[in-house]
Design a protein around this motif. Structure first.
Motif, PDB file in Angstrom:
ATOM      1  N   ASP A   1       0.869  -1.188   0.000  1.00  0.00           N
ATOM      2  CA  ASP A   1       0.000   0.000   0.000  1.00  0.00           C
ATOM      3  C   ASP A   1       0.901   1.231   0.000  1.00  0.00           C
ATOM      4  O   ASP A   1       1.422   1.616   1.045  1.00  0.00           O
TER       5      ASP A   1
ATOM      6  N   HIS B   1      -2.236   2.244   9.395  1.00  0.00           N
ATOM      7  CA  HIS B   1      -3.007   1.016   9.623  1.00  0.00           C
ATOM      8  C   HIS B   1      -2.058  -0.163   9.474  1.00  0.00           C
ATOM      9  O   HIS B   1      -1.009  -0.054   8.822  1.00  0.00           O
TER      10      HIS B   1
ATOM     11  N   THR C   1       1.474   1.149   7.770  1.00  0.00           N
ATOM     12  CA  THR C   1       1.707   2.262   6.843  1.00  0.00           C
ATOM     13  C   THR C   1       1.886   3.538   7.662  1.00  0.00           C
ATOM     14  O   THR C   1       1.360   3.647   8.775  1.00  0.00           O
TER      15      THR C   1
ATOM     16  N   GLU D   1       1.127   7.392   6.621  1.00  0.00           N
ATOM     17  CA  GLU D   1       0.566   8.083   5.456  1.00  0.00           C
ATOM     18  C   GLU D   1      -0.140   9.386   5.816  1.00  0.00           C
ATOM     19  O   GLU D   1      -1.360   9.490   5.719  1.00  0.00           O
TER      20      GLU D   1
ATOM     21  N   GLU E   1       2.707   7.890   1.394  1.00  0.00           N
ATOM     22  CA  GLU E   1       2.481   6.680   2.196  1.00  0.00           C
ATOM     23  C   GLU E   1       3.575   5.656   1.924  1.00  0.00           C
ATOM     24  O   GLU E   1       3.843   5.299   0.781  1.00  0.00           O
TER      25      GLU E   1
HETATM   26 MN    MN Z   1      -3.071   3.003   3.362  1.00  0.00          MN
END
Ligand code: MN
Ligand code: GLY
Length: 448
Positions: free
Chosen positions: A295, A368, A391, A393, A408
């Motif tokens: 991500d 998260h 992460t 971000e 991120e």
């Molecule tokens: Mn994310």
């Protein structure tokens, strides 16, 4: 045609992601199973269970007509996959834990059905090879009545509770629902498994690193391809082409490519706007590999050059992110990091967002957990431990100016700090400008 040329250049890139080597090929769908690593995972679950029967179903097969699939292929259930590495649909795992050790494990596989093979290909079925390929001592042909009997015998023999998969106290699996209402001592295995999943083992980390490396290449390919006049979907195509080309199984989540006014929409994934000179574009994307997803977000100028205003906002977001990454270490909580981010942004906002701090435009959470799901399982109150992946971000979204910035990265908590798994993606304005400007920029194609 020109767009095709851009894709051909991607093909020729020398930095191919290094995919883990196959151990032994499973028939049909599915990668080879690292049998020792999965046995170890089952052993760790048994430690947590103590004495109990564990029953975990695979995901159900889906039908193209009945379930109106658009672009969703079969994806194994995360809990089943975590314990087996097997991608066969409609299978079951039955484990017996005694005194914190795995006493037995049985994998129930649907018998091979020649009609289904005709339509969807060969799956790993019961047979002499299945035990060797999966490392599970016993592989039996699935017949739901004999599975029921086996569960009944196991629970009666040991008088131990039955642990099975219940999401938020319920389940969508008919069989599991029947056990839940059977009057037996049936408990949820999900919290125990989530506490394992939140700290990545070597197997999970290898898959996650591969997913992040593929995503790194894809975001850099998008930076090389971006130009005014291009549609957001064309940038999305470059990213998703690179995912599949480099070995990704699927998207970890719908790709977000939001330019200009769409850069301030947090989860914009329509990706139909034509990008204009002067726009920033937020790309928030993740490849999935081996059932783990990356991500990564980057915000880039469509022309290859940030305006002074865009750079000022960008640098505040980047400064916030770097301050937090520097602070990551075991013992801190996600809440501590969130407070630190807001404090940093507030102290460094100056007059950038008017009389108030820019934090009022930082309208989502900082972090998260990341793993088998993009917003992965795990308790957010837990202090960070080595092996956790999250992460970082921060973002600022100024709707009045059509100016959104999110940066991120994927962070592995180490013994003394953090490793940025996505460190290979340029993140300073200088490095981003250099990469965009270094690429030959053909004209956009397509007009819809
Ligand atoms: Mn994310
Ligand atoms: N990548 C989307 C999100 O974190 O919400």
């Amino acid at each position: 045609m020109r767009h095709l040329l851009a894709l051909t250049c991607l093909l020729a890139s020398p930095a191919l992601a290094q995919l883990p080597e196959p151990v032994a090929q499973l028939p049909g769908a599915g990668r080879p199973v690292d049998v020792e690593a999965y046995r170890e995972r089952r052993a760790r679950l048994s430690e947590r269970v103590g004495d109990g029967i564990v029953l975990v179903p695979a995901a159900a097969r889906r039908d193209m007509e009945a379930h109106v699939l658009q672009d969703g292929d079969f994806r194994q259930d995360d809990y089943f996959f975590y314990l087996t590495g097997v991608e066969t649909p409609e299978a079951w795992l039955l484990m017996v834990a005694v005194g914190g050790a795995t006493q037995s494990a049985t994998l129930y596989l649907p018998p091979t059905n020649p009609h289904a093979v005709r339509w969807t290909g060969l799956q790993l079925g019961p047979g002499p090879d299945a035990e060797r390929l999966t490392g599970i001592e016993r592989v039996a042909p699935l017949d739901l009545d004999s599975l029921d009997r086996a569960v009944m015998v196991a629970t009666m023999r040991s008088a131990a509770p039955l642990y099975t998969v219940m999401y938020a106290g319920t389940t969508d699996n008919e069989r599991v629902r029947r056990w839940m209402t059977s009057g037996r001592d049936v408990r949820n295995v999900v919290p125990l498994m989530d506490s394992l999943r939140v700290v990545k083992d070597a197997l999970g980390l290898t898959a996650l690193r591969t997913a992040v490396d593929i995503t790194t290449e894809a975001v850099m390919a998008a930076m090389r391809a971006v130009r005014p006049g291009m549609y957001e979907r064309q940038l999305e195509a470059v990213i998703e082409y690179t995912f599949r080309d480099r070995g990704a199984d699927r998207l970890g989540f719908p790709s977000i490519v939001g330019s200009g006014p769409n850069s301030v929409i947090l989860h914009y994934d329509v990706n139909r706007r034509q990008m204009e000179a002067g726009d920033l574009v937020v790309m928030d994307v993740g490849a999935e590999y081996g059932q783990y997803t990356a991500d990564v977000s980057r915000t880039i100028p469509v022309t290859g050059r940030f305006t002074e205003r865009q750079k000022a906002i960008y640098d505040l977001v980047l400064g916030t992110q770097q301050a937090v990454i520097k602070a990551v270490k075991p013992g801190m909580t996600v809440g501590d990091l969130e407070r630190l981010a807001r404090q940093y942004m507030s102290e460094h906002s100056g007059a950038l967002c008017g009389p108030q701090s820019c934090t009022r435009h930082f309208v989502h959470g900082l972090s998260h957990w990341l793993g088998m799901r993009v917003h992965d399982v795990g308790d957010y109150r837990m202090p960070l431990e080595p092996g956790m992946v999250l992460t970082i971000e921060p973002g600022i979204y100024l709707s009045d100016e059509n100016l959104g910035v999110r940066i991120e990265d994927d962070i592995l908590v180490t013994e003394h700090g953090a490793e940025v798994l996505s460190a290979g993606v340029p993140r300073t304005t200088e490095d981003i400008e250099r990469l965009i400007q270094s690429a030959v920029q053909p004209q956009a194609t397509g007009s819809r």
